[in-house]
Design an enzyme around this catalytic site. Structure first.
Site, PDB file in Angstrom:
ATOM      1  N   SER A   7       0.968  -1.068   0.012  1.00 16.81           N
ATOM      2  CA  SER A   7      -0.102  -0.097   0.029  1.00 16.81           C
ATOM      3  C   SER A   7       0.733   1.197  -0.108  1.00 16.81           C
ATOM      4  CB  SER A   7      -1.005  -0.061   1.175  1.00 16.81           C
ATOM      5  OG  SER A   7      -1.439   1.375   1.521  1.00 16.81           O
ATOM      6  N   HIS A  32      -0.906  -1.154  -4.195  1.00 16.10           N
ATOM      7  CA  HIS A  32      -2.231  -0.976  -3.829  1.00 16.10           C
ATOM      8  C   HIS A  32      -2.579   0.484  -3.515  1.00 16.10           C
ATOM      9  CE1 HIS A  32      -6.024  -1.647  -1.494  1.00 16.10           C
ATOM     10  NE2 HIS A  32      -5.567  -0.841  -0.452  1.00 16.10           N
ATOM     11  N   ASP A  34      -4.370   3.673  -2.274  1.00 13.21           N
ATOM     12  CA  ASP A  34      -5.562   4.261  -1.201  1.00 13.21           C
ATOM     13  C   ASP A  34      -5.985   5.667  -1.625  1.00 13.21           C
ATOM     14  OD1 ASP A  34      -5.988   1.806   0.481  1.00 13.21           O
ATOM     15  OD2 ASP A  34      -3.901   2.353   1.235  1.00 13.21           O
ATOM     16  N   MET A  36      -8.302   8.304  -0.408  1.00 12.62           N
ATOM     17  CA  MET A  36      -9.156   9.019   0.779  1.00 12.62           C
ATOM     18  C   MET A  36      -9.833  10.144   0.488  1.00 12.62           C
ATOM     19  SD  MET A  36      -7.136   7.427   4.060  1.00 12.62           S
ATOM     20  CE  MET A  36      -6.376   5.863   3.904  1.00 12.62           C
ATOM     21  N   HIS A  64      -8.019   1.391  -4.092  1.00 13.14           N
ATOM     22  CA  HIS A  64      -9.144   1.167  -3.273  1.00 13.14           C
ATOM     23  C   HIS A  64      -9.451   2.523  -3.108  1.00 13.14           C
ATOM     24  CE1 HIS A  64      -9.186   0.170   1.396  1.00 13.14           C
ATOM     25  NE2 HIS A  64     -10.633   0.328   0.756  1.00 13.14           N
ATOM     26  N   MET A  66     -11.842   5.081  -1.012  1.00 13.54           N
ATOM     27  CA  MET A  66     -12.428   5.151   0.248  1.00 13.54           C
ATOM     28  C   MET A  66     -13.023   6.485   0.067  1.00 13.54           C
ATOM     29  SD  MET A  66      -9.526   3.767   2.532  1.00 13.54           S
ATOM     30  CE  MET A  66      -8.259   3.507   1.233  1.00 13.54           C
ATOM     31  N   MET A 135     -12.019  -5.317   4.898  1.00 12.17           N
ATOM     32  CA  MET A 135     -11.079  -4.488   5.713  1.00 12.17           C
ATOM     33  C   MET A 135     -10.838  -5.022   7.271  1.00 12.17           C
ATOM     34  SD  MET A 135     -10.252  -2.049   3.801  1.00 12.17           S
ATOM     35  CE  MET A 135      -9.449  -1.059   5.011  1.00 12.17           C
ATOM     36  N   ASP A 173      -7.077  -6.365   3.814  1.00 14.56           N
ATOM     37  CA  ASP A 173      -6.357  -5.060   3.948  1.00 14.56           C
ATOM     38  C   ASP A 173      -6.273  -4.295   5.349  1.00 14.56           C
ATOM     39  OD1 ASP A 173      -5.284  -2.550   3.298  1.00 14.56           O
ATOM     40  OD2 ASP A 173      -6.875  -1.856   2.089  1.00 14.56           O
TER      41      ASP A 173
HETATM   42  C1  DX5 Z   1      -6.149   1.730   5.228  1.00 16.06           C
HETATM   43  C2  DX5 Z   1      -5.909   1.442   3.702  1.00 16.06           C
HETATM   44  C3  DX5 Z   1      -4.778   0.604   4.057  1.00 16.06           C
HETATM   45  C4  DX5 Z   1      -3.566   0.774   4.526  1.00 16.06           C
HETATM   46  C5  DX5 Z   1      -2.922  -0.689   5.134  1.00 16.06           C
HETATM   47  O1  DX5 Z   1      -7.444   2.702   5.451  1.00 16.06           O
HETATM   48  O2  DX5 Z   1      -6.875   1.039   3.242  1.00 16.06           O
HETATM   49  O3  DX5 Z   1      -4.569  -0.137   2.669  1.00 16.06           O
HETATM   50  O4  DX5 Z   1      -2.476   1.225   3.983  1.00 16.06           O
HETATM   51  O5  DX5 Z   1      -1.783  -0.325   6.019  1.00 16.06           O
HETATM   52  P1  DX5 Z   1      -1.241  -1.129   6.954  1.00 16.06           P
HETATM   53  O6  DX5 Z   1      -0.754  -2.459   6.030  1.00 16.06           O
HETATM   54  O7  DX5 Z   1      -0.132  -0.439   7.453  1.00 16.06           O
HETATM   55  O8  DX5 Z   1      -2.106  -1.863   7.881  1.00 16.06           O
HETATM   56 ZN    ZN Z   2      -6.476   0.023   1.072  1.00 13.39          ZN
END
Ligand code: DX5
Ligand code: ZN
Length: 223
Positions: A7, A32, A34, A36, A64, A66, A135, A173
Site C-alpha cells: 500500500s 495498492h 488508497d 481517501m 481502493h 475510500m 477491511m 487490507d
Molecule cells: C487503510 C488502507 C490500507 C492501509 C494498510 O485505510 O486502506 O491499505 O494502507 O496499511 P497497513 O498495512 O500498515 O495496516
Molecule cells: Zn487500502
C-alpha cells in the site's frame, strides 16, 4: 498463488517512483493505491493525477476508493490507468451498477466492506465483482492493529461464491505483517495488502516470501 499488494500510503513520497520499483523488485504483484476523500474516512490522500504517474511504474495499480459517491470517480481512475477499482459497499448506493460500469471500463471490479459491515451486503452482487476486500482495520490510516474477528468474513464470502459457482479474489487490507499474514491466509485470503510492513521495511522481500511459503504450505497442490 497468493497475490501481494504493497500500500503506497506508507511509502516515502520523496521517492515515489523508486519506492514503487523497490516493491516490484521485492516480488509484489500490484501496487495498492488508497484514495481517501476526508468524508468517507477522516483523512485525505492522493487522487487520479498522482495515480497517472504511479501507473507508469512497473506494477499494475489496484485502486481502493475510500470515497463517497464512488460512481462519480471511476471513469477518471480507469482513464488514469488503474487495473483494479474497488469501491466500498457502504458508499455505493447502487452497488451493482457501479461494479458493472467498472467492468465495462476494462478494469477488475472490487467491492470492499468495513470491519463492522456484514458480508451479507455482497450476497446480491455475487457474480458482479472480481474481488471482495475485507477491511481488517477501520479505513483511514496505515499502521493500525489487525481486527482478527473481521477475518471470519472470508469463509462466509467464499461460501456465498461457491454456492453460485463463481470465483473471486479475496483481499484483506489492514494490519498485515509477518505475525498476522499466516492467519489471514488460513482464514481464506488469497490477496494480501500490506503498507507499513512492506514500505517500512528494509527487506520487503522477507514478508512477501513468507506469505508465498505459507500459501504453498496451505495449498501444496499449487507447488
Ligand atoms: C487503510 C488502507 C490500507 C492501509 C494498510 O485505510 O486502506 O491499505 O494502507 O496499511 P497497513 O498495512 O500498515 O495496516
Ligand atoms: Zn487500502
Amino acid at each position: 498463488m497468493v497475490k501481494i499488494a504493497p500500500s503506497l500510503l506508507s511509502a516515502d513520497f520523496r521517492e515515489m517512483g523508486r519506492e514503487i520499483e523497490r516493491m516490484a523488485q521485492a516480488g509484489a504483484d500490484y501496487l495498492h493505491y488508497d484514495v481517501m476523500d476526508g468524508t468517507f474516512v477522516p483523512n485525505i490522500t492522493f487522487g487520479s493525477v498522482v495515480l497517472e504517474w504511479a501507473a507508469k511504474c512497473s506494477l499494475p495499480v489496484d485502486a481502493h476508493l475510500m470515497v463517497e459517491h464512488p460512481e462519480t470517480h471511476i471513469e477518471t481512475y480507469a482513464a488514469a490507468g488503474a487495473k483494479i477499482i474497488t469501491v466500498h459497499a457502504e458508499a455505493a448506493r447502487h452497488l451493482n451498477r457501479v461494479l458493472r460500469r467498472i467492468r465495462e471500463l476494462g478494469c477488475l471490479a472490487g467491492v470492499a466492506i468495513n470491519p463492522a459491515t456484514s458480508p451479507e451486503v455482497l450476497r446480491y452482487s455475487v457474480g458482479e465483482f472480481d474481488l471482495a476486500l475485507v477491511m481488517t482495520v477501520n479505513p483511514g490510516f496505515g499502521g493500525q492493529k489487525l481486527i482478527v474477528k473481521a477475518l471470519d468474513k472470508l469463509s462466509e464470502i467464499r461460501n456465498m461464491l461457491d454456492a453460485d459457482g463463481v470465483d473471486a479474489l479475496l483481499q484483506v487490507d489492514g494490519g498485515a505483517n509477518e505475525k498476522t499474514v499466516g492467519l489471514m491466509l488460513e482464514k481464506g485470503a488469497n490477496f494480501i495488502v500490506a503498507g507499513s510492513a512492506l514500505f517500512g521495511s528494509e527487506n520487503p522481500r522477507a514478508l512477501i516470501d513468507l506469505a508465498r511459503e505459507k500459501w504453498l504450505a496451505l495449498h501444496p497442490e499449487q507447488k
